[in-house]
Scaffold this motif. Sequence first.
Motif, PDB file in Angstrom:
ATOM      1  N   GLY A  59      24.487  47.787  45.338  1.00  0.00           N
ATOM      2  CA  GLY A  59      25.437  48.870  45.120  1.00  0.00           C
ATOM      3  C   GLY A  59      26.894  48.483  45.235  1.00  0.00           C
ATOM      4  N   ASP A  60      27.179  47.244  45.642  1.00  0.00           N
ATOM      5  CA  ASP A  60      28.575  46.810  45.771  1.00  0.00           C
ATOM      6  C   ASP A  60      29.280  46.803  44.419  1.00  0.00           C
ATOM      7  N   PRO A  61      30.582  47.074  44.400  1.00  0.00           N
ATOM      8  CA  PRO A  61      31.357  46.845  43.178  1.00  0.00           C
ATOM      9  C   PRO A  61      31.612  45.360  43.006  1.00  0.00           C
ATOM     10  N   ILE A  62      31.621  44.898  41.767  1.00  0.00           N
ATOM     11  CA  ILE A  62      31.910  43.493  41.499  1.00  0.00           C
ATOM     12  C   ILE A  62      32.763  43.399  40.247  1.00  0.00           C
ATOM     13  N   LEU A  63      33.774  42.546  40.278  1.00  0.00           N
ATOM     14  CA  LEU A  63      34.670  42.356  39.143  1.00  0.00           C
ATOM     15  C   LEU A  63      34.070  41.319  38.207  1.00  0.00           C
ATOM     16  N   VAL A  64      33.941  41.674  36.929  1.00  0.00           N
ATOM     17  CA  VAL A  64      33.414  40.739  35.943  1.00  0.00           C
ATOM     18  C   VAL A  64      34.326  40.725  34.726  1.00  0.00           C
ATOM     19  N   GLU A  65      34.652  39.521  34.252  1.00  0.00           N
ATOM     20  CA  GLU A  65      35.402  39.459  33.012  1.00  0.00           C
ATOM     21  C   GLU A  65      34.545  40.051  31.903  1.00  0.00           C
ATOM     22  N   SER A  66      35.188  40.648  30.937  1.00  0.00           N
ATOM     23  CA  SER A  66      34.450  41.292  29.855  1.00  0.00           C
ATOM     24  C   SER A  66      35.089  40.943  28.519  1.00  0.00           C
ATOM     25  N   PRO A  67      34.287  40.402  27.573  1.00  0.00           N
ATOM     26  CA  PRO A  67      32.850  40.141  27.628  1.00  0.00           C
ATOM     27  C   PRO A  67      32.499  39.079  28.686  1.00  0.00           C
ATOM     28  N   VAL A  68      31.245  39.092  29.119  1.00  0.00           N
ATOM     29  CA  VAL A  68      30.817  38.227  30.206  1.00  0.00           C
ATOM     30  C   VAL A  68      29.533  37.502  29.809  1.00  0.00           C
ATOM     31  N   TYR A  69      29.303  36.348  30.406  1.00  0.00           N
ATOM     32  CA  TYR A  69      28.075  35.587  30.191  1.00  0.00           C
ATOM     33  C   TYR A  69      26.871  36.478  30.480  1.00  0.00           C
ATOM     34  N   ALA A  70      26.025  36.661  29.475  1.00  0.00           N
ATOM     35  CA  ALA A  70      24.907  37.605  29.588  1.00  0.00           C
ATOM     36  C   ALA A  70      23.900  37.190  30.660  1.00  0.00           C
ATOM     37  N   GLY A  71      23.861  35.897  31.000  1.00  0.00           N
ATOM     38  CA  GLY A  71      22.891  35.419  31.972  1.00  0.00           C
ATOM     39  C   GLY A  71      23.104  35.921  33.386  1.00  0.00           C
TER      40      GLY A  71
ATOM     41  N   ALA B   1      41.406  54.694  47.696  1.00  0.00           N
ATOM     42  CA  ALA B   1      41.627  54.234  49.071  1.00  0.00           C
ATOM     43  C   ALA B   1      40.389  54.400  49.939  1.00  0.00           C
ATOM     44  N   THR B   2      39.508  55.323  49.561  1.00  0.00           N
ATOM     45  CA  THR B   2      38.317  55.596  50.368  1.00  0.00           C
ATOM     46  C   THR B   2      37.135  54.705  50.020  1.00  0.00           C
ATOM     47  N   LYS B   3      37.308  53.853  49.016  1.00  0.00           N
ATOM     48  CA  LYS B   3      36.206  53.028  48.535  1.00  0.00           C
ATOM     49  C   LYS B   3      36.519  51.549  48.758  1.00  0.00           C
ATOM     50  N   PRO B   4      35.605  50.773  49.343  1.00  0.00           N
ATOM     51  CA  PRO B   4      35.872  49.337  49.556  1.00  0.00           C
ATOM     52  C   PRO B   4      36.131  48.629  48.231  1.00  0.00           C
ATOM     53  N   LYS B   5      37.136  47.767  48.228  1.00  0.00           N
ATOM     54  CA  LYS B   5      37.458  47.014  47.009  1.00  0.00           C
ATOM     55  C   LYS B   5      36.407  45.929  46.752  1.00  0.00           C
ATOM     56  N   PRO B   6      36.284  45.496  45.504  1.00  0.00           N
ATOM     57  CA  PRO B   6      35.335  44.407  45.199  1.00  0.00           C
ATOM     58  C   PRO B   6      35.676  43.145  45.983  1.00  0.00           C
ATOM     59  N   LYS B   7      34.635  42.435  46.407  1.00  0.00           N
ATOM     60  CA  LYS B   7      34.815  41.196  47.157  1.00  0.00           C
ATOM     61  C   LYS B   7      34.782  39.973  46.263  1.00  0.00           C
ATOM     62  N   VAL B   8      34.327  40.153  45.009  1.00  0.00           N
ATOM     63  CA  VAL B   8      34.031  38.997  44.160  1.00  0.00           C
ATOM     64  C   VAL B   8      34.488  39.253  42.727  1.00  0.00           C
ATOM     65  N   LEU B   9      35.053  38.205  42.092  1.00  0.00           N
ATOM     66  CA  LEU B   9      35.349  38.189  40.661  1.00  0.00           C
ATOM     67  C   LEU B   9      34.558  37.055  40.035  1.00  0.00           C
ATOM     68  N   TYR B  10      33.830  37.352  38.947  1.00  0.00           N
ATOM     69  CA  TYR B  10      33.069  36.330  38.232  1.00  0.00           C
ATOM     70  C   TYR B  10      33.785  35.991  36.930  1.00  0.00           C
ATOM     71  N   THR B  11      33.940  34.677  36.656  1.00  0.00           N
ATOM     72  CA  THR B  11      34.617  34.248  35.431  1.00  0.00           C
ATOM     73  C   THR B  11      34.100  32.899  34.963  1.00  0.00           C
ATOM     74  N   VAL B  12      34.128  32.692  33.636  1.00  0.00           N
ATOM     75  CA  VAL B  12      33.850  31.387  33.012  1.00  0.00           C
ATOM     76  C   VAL B  12      35.151  30.967  32.335  1.00  0.00           C
ATOM     77  N   PRO B  13      35.967  30.124  32.955  1.00  0.00           N
ATOM     78  CA  PRO B  13      37.347  29.932  32.493  1.00  0.00           C
ATOM     79  C   PRO B  13      37.558  28.918  31.372  1.00  0.00           C
ATOM     80  N   TYR B  14      36.578  28.064  31.085  1.00  0.00           N
ATOM     81  CA  TYR B  14      36.721  27.098  29.982  1.00  0.00           C
ATOM     82  C   TYR B  14      35.647  27.377  28.938  1.00  0.00           C
ATOM     83  N   GLY B  15      36.056  27.529  27.673  1.00  0.00           N
ATOM     84  CA  GLY B  15      35.091  27.703  26.604  1.00  0.00           C
ATOM     85  C   GLY B  15      34.102  28.805  26.899  1.00  0.00           C
ATOM     86  N   CYS B  16      34.613  29.915  27.385  1.00  0.00           N
ATOM     87  CA  CYS B  16      33.780  30.994  27.912  1.00  0.00           C
ATOM     88  C   CYS B  16      32.622  31.354  26.987  1.00  0.00           C
TER      89      CYS B  16
END
Length: 468
Positions: free
Chosen positions: A166-178, A214-229
């Motif tokens: 249930g945690d929020p997580i930051l993902v680049e979009s579009p994102v690696y489908a795997g 302010a009442t919701k915990p911020k995401p702890k993690v960002l997922y990214t593929v930075p080269y040749g995404c």
Amino acid sequence: MATHSDGILIAPNGNGHVDANVNGNLASNPVKRLPVEFYQDFLSLAAKIRRPSPIRGLFPLENRPGVISLLAGKPNDAMFPFTSFNFSVKSPTDPSQEIPITLEGNDLALGLQYGATAGLPRLVEWFTGLQGRSHNRQKGEGWRLSVGGGSQDMIYKAVIALVNPGDPILVESPVYAGVLPMFESLKCDQIEVETDANGIRSDSLRSILESWPATKPKPKVLYTVPYGCNPTGMTASVSRRREVLALAREHNFLILEDDPYYYLYFGKTERPPSYFQLELEQPEVGRVLRFDSFSKIISAGIRIGFVSGPAPFVDAIDLHTGTANLQGSHLAQAITLALLEKWGYENFFAHTSAVAAFYKQKRDVFEKALSTHLAGLAEWSTPEAGMFVWFKLLLNPDGDASAEGDSEDLIRTKAYEGGVLALPGTVFLPNGRKTAYVRASFSLSTEEQVNEALKRLRNVILKERSAV
């Protein structure tokens, strides 16, 4: 802290790898790192309750001279039928020549037996030296390395170690489908961060974080593929990476840097430094968990990947491995180690340079075919790394951007019926929304196949446009 006296020789920048004073960080300078206690709030509940194996946790004690170990249920080596492995590899400097390699004796024995969860010690050491040469990261900076069954194995275990259901997580979009099934199985609130040809849009990321309730915990993690995404083919610019790192510190999140295409960079400018390297510019290091893969440069089937990052997180990953699959394949690691020690770092970099040049030629062929067959029917940005092109189909002949269309049915059904198989862009969007984008891989097809495929796709698009 490790310096040159530890045998870590930094390759010159001319090879596309960092030197000893990139960004003013001499290998002998102290690097401030985040304290171990900092990471407790980032670990998931599953990671916090996981305990070391009562057997594997004691393996190091067997190394004490004079100790007679009755500890582990290791099978007796005498009953293993393998006596040696002999194989040949192409010379990195002359592909017409082959280099013979023999794996036998103690080196083979280590590969056939149970061993360290983090990987064969000499291989771990070789990879640690590689991170020094490629990313200017040295021992003594609070990070360590662990080898697994491909980077996907390490990423999955990292996600389990950091994310609660249930945690929020930051993902680049579009994102690696795997990675989407990982987040979906945890019922994560996937927060999409917009990207463009220069990588993650830091303005989008900042907007998300500054408007966070302010009442919701911020995401702890960002997922990214930075080269040749995968899927977009984008390579994040240095300025974008620095902005993301600054936001990570400002809003207290970690960066999962999934980087299987790092060595497949073939852009016109010098390769941008990784997040793992750039965080040396921050007041302290320890917010980047980096994933490397040998699938694209050595062998996909050998399943060798490794994670580098803050020791508390890598420890948590190893605890997961200890209960899930005990260790990555030590035989695959022994074969890889024999190859790498035979080559040395210089020949390894010569090989990866040749790999990048190979995929650049593949990219050029594909882009030329795009221009020949899909000019006016598609839009795209030129990828500078990896093996993918992300292109937008112009399905509306009137050019109305608000009615740009959906590639899903056209690609999945009509293009396939027309003899072309590709992926509709919707599979790379966390919310599965409609999109006119398509992902195509240029890694395997010949020039003739590429031209025929795009010619067939052109016919499908023209038929679709005529029906609008």
